[in-house]
Write a protein that holds these residues in place. Structure first.
Motif, PDB file in Angstrom:
ATOM      1  N   TYR A  91      36.989  40.635  35.916  1.00 40.83           N
ATOM      2  CA  TYR A  91      37.611  40.742  37.166  1.00 40.83           C
ATOM      3  C   TYR A  91      38.040  39.406  37.780  1.00 40.83           C
ATOM      4  CZ  TYR A  91      34.772  45.074  36.852  1.00 40.83           C
ATOM      5  OH  TYR A  91      34.218  46.353  36.497  1.00 40.83           O
TER       6      TYR A  91
ATOM      7  N   ASP B  12      32.524  45.352  43.786  1.00 38.77           N
ATOM      8  CA  ASP B  12      33.966  46.112  44.298  1.00 38.77           C
ATOM      9  C   ASP B  12      34.126  45.354  45.882  1.00 38.77           C
ATOM     10  OD1 ASP B  12      34.633  47.357  42.183  1.00 38.77           O
ATOM     11  OD2 ASP B  12      34.835  49.244  43.196  1.00 38.77           O
ATOM     12  N   SER B  71      40.959  50.283  44.358  1.00 39.88           N
ATOM     13  CA  SER B  71      39.820  50.473  43.837  1.00 39.88           C
ATOM     14  C   SER B  71      40.191  50.739  42.246  1.00 39.88           C
ATOM     15  CB  SER B  71      38.932  51.397  44.339  1.00 39.88           C
ATOM     16  OG  SER B  71      37.963  52.033  43.875  1.00 39.88           O
ATOM     17  N   LYS B  98      31.781  53.008  43.751  1.00 41.69           N
ATOM     18  CA  LYS B  98      32.924  52.838  44.000  1.00 41.69           C
ATOM     19  C   LYS B  98      33.571  53.536  45.229  1.00 41.69           C
ATOM     20  CE  LYS B  98      36.102  51.664  40.853  1.00 41.69           C
ATOM     21  NZ  LYS B  98      36.091  50.368  41.208  1.00 41.69           N
TER      22      LYS B  98
END
Lengths: 234, 222
Positions: A91, B12, B71, B98
Protein backbone atom coordinates in the motif's frame (compact mmCIF):
# COMPACT_ATOMS: atom_id res chain seq x y z
CA UNK A 1 7.01 -38.08 3.11
CA UNK A 2 4.65 -38.33 0.14
CA UNK A 3 5.89 -37.18 -3.25
CA UNK A 4 4.59 -33.73 -4.13
CA UNK A 5 3.12 -33.03 -0.70
CA UNK A 6 4.00 -29.32 -0.90
CA UNK A 7 2.78 -28.68 -4.44
CA UNK A 8 1.21 -31.20 -6.73
CA UNK A 9 -0.23 -30.66 -10.21
CA UNK A 10 -1.57 -33.36 -12.51
CA UNK A 11 -2.51 -32.41 -16.07
CA UNK A 12 -3.60 -29.00 -14.79
CA UNK A 13 -5.25 -26.71 -17.32
CA UNK A 14 -5.84 -23.04 -16.46
CA UNK A 15 -7.23 -20.34 -18.70
CA UNK A 16 -6.35 -16.67 -19.00
CA UNK A 17 -9.47 -15.48 -20.76
CA UNK A 18 -9.88 -18.22 -23.34
CA UNK A 19 -6.14 -18.92 -23.67
CA UNK A 20 -4.84 -22.07 -21.94
CA UNK A 21 -1.84 -20.57 -20.11
CA UNK A 22 -1.41 -23.91 -18.36
CA UNK A 23 -2.06 -26.68 -20.84
CA UNK A 24 -1.81 -29.88 -18.83
CA UNK A 25 1.06 -29.14 -16.46
CA UNK A 26 2.28 -31.91 -14.18
CA UNK A 27 4.60 -31.23 -11.27
CA UNK A 28 5.45 -32.59 -7.82
CA UNK A 29 7.36 -30.57 -5.25
CA UNK A 30 8.21 -31.98 -1.84
CA UNK A 31 8.34 -30.05 1.40
CA UNK A 32 11.67 -28.34 1.97
CA UNK A 33 12.59 -28.33 -1.71
CA UNK A 34 13.72 -25.29 -3.68
CA UNK A 35 12.56 -25.63 -7.29
CA UNK A 36 13.40 -23.29 -10.13
CA UNK A 37 11.07 -22.86 -13.08
CA UNK A 38 12.66 -21.59 -16.24
CA UNK A 39 11.34 -20.96 -19.71
CA UNK A 40 10.64 -18.26 -22.23
CA UNK A 41 8.14 -15.47 -21.68
CA UNK A 42 4.62 -16.87 -21.91
CA UNK A 43 5.72 -20.40 -21.03
CA UNK A 44 3.22 -20.52 -18.15
CA UNK A 45 5.55 -19.98 -15.16
CA UNK A 46 3.57 -17.13 -13.62
CA UNK A 47 0.29 -18.93 -14.23
CA UNK A 48 1.61 -22.05 -12.53
CA UNK A 49 2.64 -20.00 -9.49
CA UNK A 50 -0.76 -18.26 -9.37
CA UNK A 51 -2.51 -21.62 -9.57
CA UNK A 52 -0.34 -22.88 -6.72
CA UNK A 53 -1.28 -19.85 -4.63
CA UNK A 54 -4.96 -20.48 -5.26
CA UNK A 55 -5.29 -17.15 -7.06
CA UNK A 56 -6.32 -18.85 -10.29
CA UNK A 57 -8.46 -21.93 -10.65
CA UNK A 58 -7.97 -24.82 -13.05
CA UNK A 59 -10.66 -26.04 -15.42
CA UNK A 60 -9.34 -29.60 -15.43
CA UNK A 61 -6.67 -31.67 -13.74
CA UNK A 62 -5.59 -31.82 -10.11
CA UNK A 63 -3.94 -29.22 -7.88
CA UNK A 64 -2.86 -29.99 -4.33
CA UNK A 65 -1.02 -27.65 -1.99
CA UNK A 66 0.22 -28.65 1.47
CA UNK A 67 -2.19 -31.55 1.51
CA UNK A 68 -5.26 -29.53 0.44
CA UNK A 69 -7.16 -30.09 -2.77
CA UNK A 70 -7.34 -26.67 -4.44
CA UNK A 71 -9.79 -27.86 -7.08
CA UNK A 72 -12.31 -28.22 -4.24
CA UNK A 73 -11.38 -25.11 -2.26
CA UNK A 74 -8.91 -22.53 -3.57
CA UNK A 75 -8.94 -20.56 -0.31
CA UNK A 76 -7.94 -23.44 1.94
CA UNK A 77 -4.20 -22.81 2.04
CA UNK A 78 -3.78 -19.15 1.21
CA UNK A 79 -2.79 -18.22 4.74
CA UNK A 80 0.17 -20.60 4.49
CA UNK A 81 1.31 -19.52 1.04
CA UNK A 82 3.53 -16.53 0.35
CA UNK A 83 3.33 -15.18 -3.18
CA UNK A 84 5.64 -12.57 -4.64
CA UNK A 85 4.45 -11.49 -8.06
CA UNK A 86 5.50 -8.60 -10.23
CA UNK A 87 3.60 -6.35 -7.83
CA UNK A 88 4.60 -6.58 -4.19
CA UNK A 89 1.07 -6.06 -2.86
CA UNK A 90 2.18 -2.94 -0.99
CA UNK A 91 0.00 0.00 0.00
CA UNK A 92 1.70 3.15 -1.31
CA UNK A 93 0.47 5.49 1.42
CA UNK A 94 1.38 3.27 4.34
CA UNK A 95 4.85 3.12 5.81
CA UNK A 96 7.07 0.08 5.39
CA UNK A 97 6.35 -0.97 8.98
CA UNK A 98 2.58 -0.45 8.58
CA UNK A 99 2.60 -2.67 5.48
CA UNK A 100 4.40 -5.44 7.33
CA UNK A 101 2.19 -5.17 10.41
CA UNK A 102 -0.99 -5.37 8.33
CA UNK A 103 0.26 -8.34 6.29
CA UNK A 104 1.31 -10.25 9.40
CA UNK A 105 -1.89 -9.48 11.31
CA UNK A 106 -4.00 -10.46 8.30
CA UNK A 107 -2.65 -14.01 8.41
CA UNK A 108 -2.99 -14.15 12.17
CA UNK A 109 0.77 -13.95 12.70
CA UNK A 110 2.78 -12.42 15.51
CA UNK A 111 3.80 -8.80 14.87
CA UNK A 112 6.95 -9.45 16.91
CA UNK A 113 8.33 -10.91 13.68
CA UNK A 114 8.13 -7.52 11.94
CA UNK A 115 11.24 -5.96 13.54
CA UNK A 116 13.59 -8.87 12.79
CA UNK A 117 12.25 -9.12 9.23
CA UNK A 118 12.92 -5.42 8.63
CA UNK A 119 16.43 -5.79 10.01
CA UNK A 120 17.02 -8.92 7.91
CA UNK A 121 16.22 -6.99 4.71
CA UNK A 122 18.11 -3.84 5.73
CA UNK A 123 14.98 -1.76 6.19
CA UNK A 124 15.33 -0.64 9.78
CA UNK A 125 15.51 2.98 11.03
CA UNK A 126 14.43 5.77 8.70
CA UNK A 127 13.39 3.39 5.92
CA UNK A 128 11.01 1.53 8.24
CA UNK A 129 9.10 4.78 8.81
CA UNK A 130 9.11 5.86 5.15
CA UNK A 131 5.97 5.72 3.03
CA UNK A 132 6.23 3.06 0.34
CA UNK A 133 5.48 5.66 -2.35
CA UNK A 134 8.84 7.28 -1.55
CA UNK A 135 10.89 4.12 -1.89
CA UNK A 136 13.01 3.05 -4.83
CA UNK A 137 12.10 -0.06 -6.82
CA UNK A 138 14.70 -2.12 -5.00
CA UNK A 139 13.53 -0.92 -1.59
CA UNK A 140 9.95 -1.83 -2.48
CA UNK A 141 11.10 -5.28 -3.49
CA UNK A 142 12.91 -5.62 -0.18
CA UNK A 143 9.74 -4.56 1.64
CA UNK A 144 7.75 -7.24 -0.18
CA UNK A 145 10.40 -9.79 0.74
CA UNK A 146 10.36 -8.58 4.36
CA UNK A 147 6.63 -9.34 4.43
CA UNK A 148 7.38 -12.90 3.34
CA UNK A 149 10.12 -13.19 5.93
CA UNK A 150 7.81 -11.90 8.69
CA UNK A 151 4.95 -14.20 7.62
CA UNK A 152 7.16 -17.31 7.32
CA UNK A 153 4.80 -19.15 4.97
CA UNK A 154 5.11 -22.89 4.43
CA UNK A 155 5.19 -22.45 0.65
CA UNK A 156 6.99 -19.58 -1.07
CA UNK A 157 5.98 -18.86 -4.65
CA UNK A 158 8.32 -16.29 -6.16
CA UNK A 159 7.91 -14.80 -9.62
CA UNK A 160 11.10 -13.13 -10.85
CA UNK A 161 12.18 -12.35 -7.28
CA UNK A 162 15.61 -11.02 -8.28
CA UNK A 163 14.14 -8.34 -10.56
CA UNK A 164 14.76 -4.81 -9.34
CA UNK A 165 17.21 -5.81 -6.62
CA UNK A 166 20.82 -4.65 -6.44
CA UNK A 167 23.67 -7.12 -5.78
CA UNK A 168 23.29 -6.82 -2.00
CA UNK A 169 19.54 -7.32 -2.25
CA UNK A 170 20.01 -10.38 -4.41
CA UNK A 171 22.40 -11.85 -1.87
CA UNK A 172 19.82 -11.18 0.85
CA UNK A 173 17.13 -12.87 -1.21
CA UNK A 174 19.27 -15.94 -1.85
CA UNK A 175 20.05 -16.15 1.86
CA UNK A 176 16.35 -15.84 2.67
CA UNK A 177 15.48 -18.68 0.30
CA UNK A 178 18.15 -20.93 1.82
CA UNK A 179 16.98 -20.10 5.37
CA UNK A 180 13.36 -20.81 4.48
CA UNK A 181 14.27 -24.19 3.00
CA UNK A 182 16.46 -24.97 6.00
CA UNK A 183 13.47 -24.66 8.35
CA UNK A 184 11.29 -26.87 6.15
CA UNK A 185 9.54 -24.35 3.91
CA UNK A 186 9.18 -25.07 0.21
CA UNK A 187 10.23 -22.54 -2.40
CA UNK A 188 9.19 -22.48 -6.05
CA UNK A 189 10.66 -19.64 -8.03
CA UNK A 190 10.39 -18.57 -11.64
CA UNK A 191 13.34 -16.64 -12.90
CA UNK A 192 15.29 -15.59 -15.95
CA UNK A 193 18.34 -14.96 -13.72
CA UNK A 194 19.57 -18.48 -14.29
CA UNK A 195 23.03 -18.21 -12.76
CA UNK A 196 21.76 -16.88 -9.45
CA UNK A 197 18.54 -18.85 -9.23
CA UNK A 198 20.20 -22.15 -10.18
CA UNK A 199 22.68 -21.71 -7.36
CA UNK A 200 19.94 -21.75 -4.70
CA UNK A 201 17.67 -24.35 -6.30
CA UNK A 202 17.67 -28.07 -5.59
CA UNK A 203 16.40 -28.73 -9.07
CA UNK A 204 15.37 -26.85 -12.14
CA UNK A 205 12.44 -27.45 -14.48
CA UNK A 206 11.85 -26.03 -17.91
CA UNK A 207 8.39 -24.87 -18.98
CA UNK A 208 7.10 -24.20 -22.48
CA UNK A 209 3.64 -23.91 -23.94
CA UNK A 210 1.96 -24.26 -20.57
CA UNK A 211 3.54 -27.60 -19.62
CA UNK A 212 6.55 -28.66 -17.56
CA UNK A 213 8.99 -30.14 -20.05
CA UNK A 214 12.10 -31.47 -18.43
CA UNK A 215 14.44 -31.36 -15.47
CA UNK A 216 17.89 -29.86 -15.55
CA UNK A 217 20.73 -30.30 -13.08
CA UNK A 218 21.44 -27.44 -10.66
CA UNK A 219 24.40 -26.38 -8.61
CA UNK A 220 22.62 -26.91 -5.29
CA UNK A 221 20.85 -30.19 -5.80
CA UNK A 222 21.25 -31.74 -9.19
CA UNK A 223 18.84 -34.10 -10.86
CA UNK A 224 19.09 -36.64 -8.10
CA UNK A 225 16.42 -34.78 -6.11
CA UNK A 226 13.78 -35.02 -8.78
CA UNK A 227 10.94 -37.15 -7.46
CA UNK A 228 9.87 -40.03 -9.63
CA UNK A 229 7.03 -39.05 -11.90
CA UNK A 230 7.59 -35.38 -11.27
CA UNK A 231 8.38 -34.49 -14.81
CA UNK A 232 5.93 -34.44 -17.62
CA UNK A 233 7.57 -34.76 -20.99
CA UNK A 234 5.39 -33.23 -23.63
CA UNK B 1 -15.29 -11.78 10.70
CA UNK B 2 -15.42 -8.74 13.00
CA UNK B 3 -11.70 -8.93 13.76
CA UNK B 4 -10.97 -9.00 10.03
CA UNK B 5 -13.38 -6.10 9.46
CA UNK B 6 -11.65 -4.00 12.13
CA UNK B 7 -8.23 -4.80 10.65
CA UNK B 8 -9.26 -3.81 7.11
CA UNK B 9 -11.12 -0.68 8.25
CA UNK B 10 -8.12 0.39 10.32
CA UNK B 11 -5.83 -0.12 7.34
CA UNK B 12 -8.06 1.89 4.96
CA UNK B 13 -8.54 4.72 7.45
CA UNK B 14 -4.80 4.86 8.10
CA UNK B 15 -4.20 5.09 4.35
CA UNK B 16 -6.70 7.97 4.11
CA UNK B 17 -5.16 9.69 7.10
CA UNK B 18 -1.69 9.53 5.54
CA UNK B 19 -2.72 10.34 1.97
CA UNK B 20 -5.14 13.16 2.98
CA UNK B 21 -7.23 12.50 -0.13
CA UNK B 22 -10.48 12.74 1.86
CA UNK B 23 -9.55 16.04 3.52
CA UNK B 24 -7.68 17.66 0.62
CA UNK B 25 -9.82 16.52 -2.31
CA UNK B 26 -13.17 14.91 -1.41
CA UNK B 27 -14.23 17.44 1.26
CA UNK B 28 -13.37 20.53 -0.85
CA UNK B 29 -15.19 18.93 -3.79
CA UNK B 30 -18.32 18.37 -1.67
CA UNK B 31 -18.28 21.96 -0.40
CA UNK B 32 -17.75 23.19 -3.95
CA UNK B 33 -20.88 21.35 -5.06
CA UNK B 34 -22.89 23.09 -2.31
CA UNK B 35 -21.43 26.48 -3.28
CA UNK B 36 -22.18 25.95 -6.98
CA UNK B 37 -25.80 25.11 -6.15
CA UNK B 38 -25.91 28.30 -4.08
CA UNK B 39 -24.62 30.33 -7.05
CA UNK B 40 -27.03 28.63 -9.46
CA UNK B 41 -30.08 29.36 -7.29
CA UNK B 42 -28.87 32.69 -5.91
CA UNK B 43 -31.76 34.66 -7.43
CA UNK B 44 -34.30 32.92 -5.24
CA UNK B 45 -33.00 32.16 -1.71
CA UNK B 46 -36.38 30.65 -0.76
CA UNK B 47 -35.93 27.90 -3.35
CA UNK B 48 -32.44 27.22 -2.03
CA UNK B 49 -33.77 26.71 1.50
CA UNK B 50 -36.60 24.50 0.23
CA UNK B 51 -34.23 22.38 -1.86
CA UNK B 52 -31.54 22.18 0.86
CA UNK B 53 -32.28 18.54 1.77
CA UNK B 54 -32.08 17.31 -1.81
CA UNK B 55 -28.97 19.34 -2.62
CA UNK B 56 -27.32 18.07 0.55
CA UNK B 57 -27.86 14.43 -0.38
CA UNK B 58 -26.80 14.99 -4.00
CA UNK B 59 -23.54 16.44 -2.67
CA UNK B 60 -23.17 13.46 -0.31
CA UNK B 61 -23.79 11.04 -3.20
CA UNK B 62 -21.21 12.66 -5.48
CA UNK B 63 -18.65 12.70 -2.67
CA UNK B 64 -19.54 9.11 -1.84
CA UNK B 65 -18.68 8.10 -5.40
CA UNK B 66 -15.21 9.58 -4.97
CA UNK B 67 -14.73 7.83 -1.62
CA UNK B 68 -15.83 4.49 -3.07
CA UNK B 69 -13.59 4.86 -6.13
CA UNK B 70 -10.68 5.68 -3.86
CA UNK B 71 -11.41 2.67 -1.63
CA UNK B 72 -11.45 0.42 -4.68
CA UNK B 73 -8.31 1.97 -6.20
CA UNK B 74 -6.32 1.28 -3.02
CA UNK B 75 -6.58 -2.44 -3.68
CA UNK B 76 -5.96 -2.16 -7.42
CA UNK B 77 -2.39 -0.83 -7.11
CA UNK B 78 0.70 -3.05 -6.94
CA UNK B 79 -1.26 -6.30 -6.87
CA UNK B 80 -2.67 -5.50 -3.41
CA UNK B 81 -5.94 -7.27 -4.22
CA UNK B 82 -4.09 -10.56 -4.79
CA UNK B 83 -2.34 -10.20 -1.47
CA UNK B 84 -5.60 -9.37 0.27
CA UNK B 85 -7.05 -12.59 -1.16
CA UNK B 86 -3.92 -14.51 -0.12
CA UNK B 87 -4.18 -13.23 3.44
CA UNK B 88 -7.03 -15.64 4.08
CA UNK B 89 -9.12 -12.84 5.63
CA UNK B 90 -12.83 -13.58 5.72
CA UNK B 91 -14.32 -11.93 2.58
CA UNK B 92 -17.32 -10.80 4.65
CA UNK B 93 -14.89 -9.16 7.05
CA UNK B 94 -13.06 -7.46 4.18
CA UNK B 95 -16.38 -6.15 2.85
CA UNK B 96 -17.53 -4.85 6.22
CA UNK B 97 -14.12 -3.30 6.88
CA UNK B 98 -13.96 -1.48 3.57
CA UNK B 99 -17.60 -0.37 3.81
CA UNK B 100 -17.01 0.75 7.40
CA UNK B 101 -14.01 2.88 6.40
CA UNK B 102 -16.00 4.50 3.57
CA UNK B 103 -18.92 5.10 5.96
CA UNK B 104 -16.66 6.72 8.57
CA UNK B 105 -15.28 9.14 5.97
CA UNK B 106 -18.75 9.92 4.64
CA UNK B 107 -20.19 10.58 8.10
CA UNK B 108 -17.40 13.08 8.80
CA UNK B 109 -18.10 14.69 5.44
CA UNK B 110 -21.83 14.82 6.13
CA UNK B 111 -21.22 16.79 9.34
CA UNK B 112 -19.21 19.30 7.30
CA UNK B 113 -21.89 19.50 4.61
CA UNK B 114 -24.63 19.92 7.23
CA UNK B 115 -22.78 22.94 8.57
CA UNK B 116 -22.48 24.11 4.96
CA UNK B 117 -26.22 24.09 4.27
CA UNK B 118 -26.96 25.85 7.57
CA UNK B 119 -24.51 28.62 6.66
CA UNK B 120 -24.95 28.82 2.87
CA UNK B 121 -28.64 27.90 2.50
CA UNK B 122 -29.92 29.42 5.72
CA UNK B 123 -31.49 26.06 6.66
CA UNK B 124 -32.30 25.20 10.28
CA UNK B 125 -32.19 21.58 11.42
CA UNK B 126 -35.10 20.87 13.76
CA UNK B 127 -35.16 17.10 14.30
CA UNK B 128 -31.60 16.28 15.33
CA UNK B 129 -32.38 12.66 16.27
CA UNK B 130 -34.09 12.14 12.90
CA UNK B 131 -31.09 13.64 11.09
CA UNK B 132 -28.62 11.45 12.97
CA UNK B 133 -30.63 8.27 12.30
CA UNK B 134 -31.13 9.19 8.64
CA UNK B 135 -27.44 9.85 8.09
CA UNK B 136 -26.29 6.67 9.81
CA UNK B 137 -28.68 4.43 7.86
CA UNK B 138 -28.30 6.16 4.49
CA UNK B 139 -24.51 6.16 4.87
CA UNK B 140 -24.47 2.47 5.78
CA UNK B 141 -26.52 1.64 2.69
CA UNK B 142 -24.49 3.87 0.40
CA UNK B 143 -21.15 2.54 1.69
CA UNK B 144 -22.34 -1.07 1.39
CA UNK B 145 -23.66 -0.67 -2.16
CA UNK B 146 -20.61 1.38 -3.16
CA UNK B 147 -18.12 -1.17 -1.81
CA UNK B 148 -19.95 -3.98 -3.54
CA UNK B 149 -20.12 -2.25 -6.92
CA UNK B 150 -16.60 -0.89 -6.48
CA UNK B 151 -15.36 -4.47 -6.20
CA UNK B 152 -17.46 -5.52 -9.18
CA UNK B 153 -15.93 -2.80 -11.36
CA UNK B 154 -12.42 -3.15 -9.92
CA UNK B 155 -11.12 -5.63 -12.47
CA UNK B 156 -12.34 -3.66 -15.46
CA UNK B 157 -10.35 -1.09 -17.42
CA UNK B 158 -13.35 1.25 -17.53
CA UNK B 159 -14.00 1.13 -13.79
CA UNK B 160 -13.85 4.91 -13.24
CA UNK B 161 -16.71 5.54 -15.66
CA UNK B 162 -18.58 2.31 -15.01
CA UNK B 163 -18.88 2.70 -11.25
CA UNK B 164 -21.20 5.77 -11.33
CA UNK B 165 -23.38 4.05 -13.94
CA UNK B 166 -23.72 1.01 -11.69
CA UNK B 167 -24.01 2.77 -8.35
CA UNK B 168 -26.23 5.77 -9.02
CA UNK B 169 -29.37 3.78 -9.96
CA UNK B 170 -28.92 1.56 -6.90
CA UNK B 171 -28.40 4.60 -4.68
CA UNK B 172 -31.49 6.40 -6.01
CA UNK B 173 -33.90 4.87 -3.44
CA UNK B 174 -31.48 5.87 -0.66
CA UNK B 175 -31.26 9.39 -2.05
CA UNK B 176 -35.05 9.67 -2.21
CA UNK B 177 -35.69 8.32 1.30
CA UNK B 178 -32.88 10.31 2.90
CA UNK B 179 -34.03 13.52 1.21
CA UNK B 180 -37.62 13.01 2.41
CA UNK B 181 -36.45 12.29 5.95
CA UNK B 182 -34.24 15.39 5.94
CA UNK B 183 -37.06 17.45 4.50
CA UNK B 184 -39.12 16.46 7.53
CA UNK B 185 -36.24 17.24 9.89
CA UNK B 186 -35.72 20.67 8.34
CA UNK B 187 -39.46 21.43 8.55
CA UNK B 188 -41.73 21.67 11.54
CA UNK B 189 -42.89 18.02 11.57
CA UNK B 190 -39.90 15.71 12.19
CA UNK B 191 -42.32 12.86 12.95
CA UNK B 192 -43.19 12.73 9.24
CA UNK B 193 -39.73 11.35 8.55
CA UNK B 194 -40.16 8.14 10.55
CA UNK B 195 -41.44 6.03 7.69
CA UNK B 196 -38.57 7.18 5.48
CA UNK B 197 -36.09 6.21 8.19
CA UNK B 198 -37.71 2.78 8.32
CA UNK B 199 -37.30 2.50 4.57
CA UNK B 200 -33.63 3.50 4.85
CA UNK B 201 -33.14 0.78 7.49
CA UNK B 202 -34.59 -1.80 5.11
CA UNK B 203 -32.30 -0.67 2.27
CA UNK B 204 -29.25 -0.65 4.55
CA UNK B 205 -29.98 -4.18 5.78
CA UNK B 206 -30.53 -5.46 2.23
CA UNK B 207 -27.31 -3.90 0.86
CA UNK B 208 -25.22 -5.01 3.85
CA UNK B 209 -26.58 -8.56 3.77
CA UNK B 210 -26.10 -8.87 0.03
CA UNK B 211 -22.56 -7.51 0.36
CA UNK B 212 -21.63 -9.95 3.12
CA UNK B 213 -22.91 -12.84 1.01
CA UNK B 214 -21.65 -11.78 -2.43
CA UNK B 215 -18.36 -10.00 -1.77
CA UNK B 216 -16.30 -13.20 -1.62
CA UNK B 217 -17.32 -14.22 -5.12
CA UNK B 218 -16.71 -10.72 -6.48
CA UNK B 219 -13.27 -10.58 -4.89
CA UNK B 220 -12.33 -13.90 -6.48
CA UNK B 221 -13.53 -12.94 -9.95
CA UNK B 222 -12.32 -9.31 -10.08
Amino acid sequence: MASGDALHLRSAVALLGSFPALAGATLDVDRGEVVLLTGANGAGKTTLLRVGAGLLGVISGEVGVLGHDLTANRRAVRRYVGFLGQGGGLYEDLTVTDNLRFAVRAVGGDTAAVGPALARLGLEGRLARAQVSRLSTGQRRRTALAILAARSPALWLLDEPHAGLDAEGRDLLDGLIREAAAVGATVVLASHELERATAVADRSLVMAGGVVLEAAATAAGGQGNVPEGAVHVA
Amino acid sequence: MWRDAALVAGKDLRIEWRSRVATNQVAPFALLVLILFAFALDDNPGVLTQAAAGLYWVAVLFSGLLAVQRSSAIEAADGARDHLRLSGLDPAGIFLGKAGAVAAQLLALEVLLAAGIVILYNASIGGVVLVVLTNILATAGLAAAGTLYGSLAAGLKVRETLLPLLLLPVAAPLLLAATEAWQAALGSHPGDGTEWVNLLAVFAIIYLTFGVLAFGSLLEES
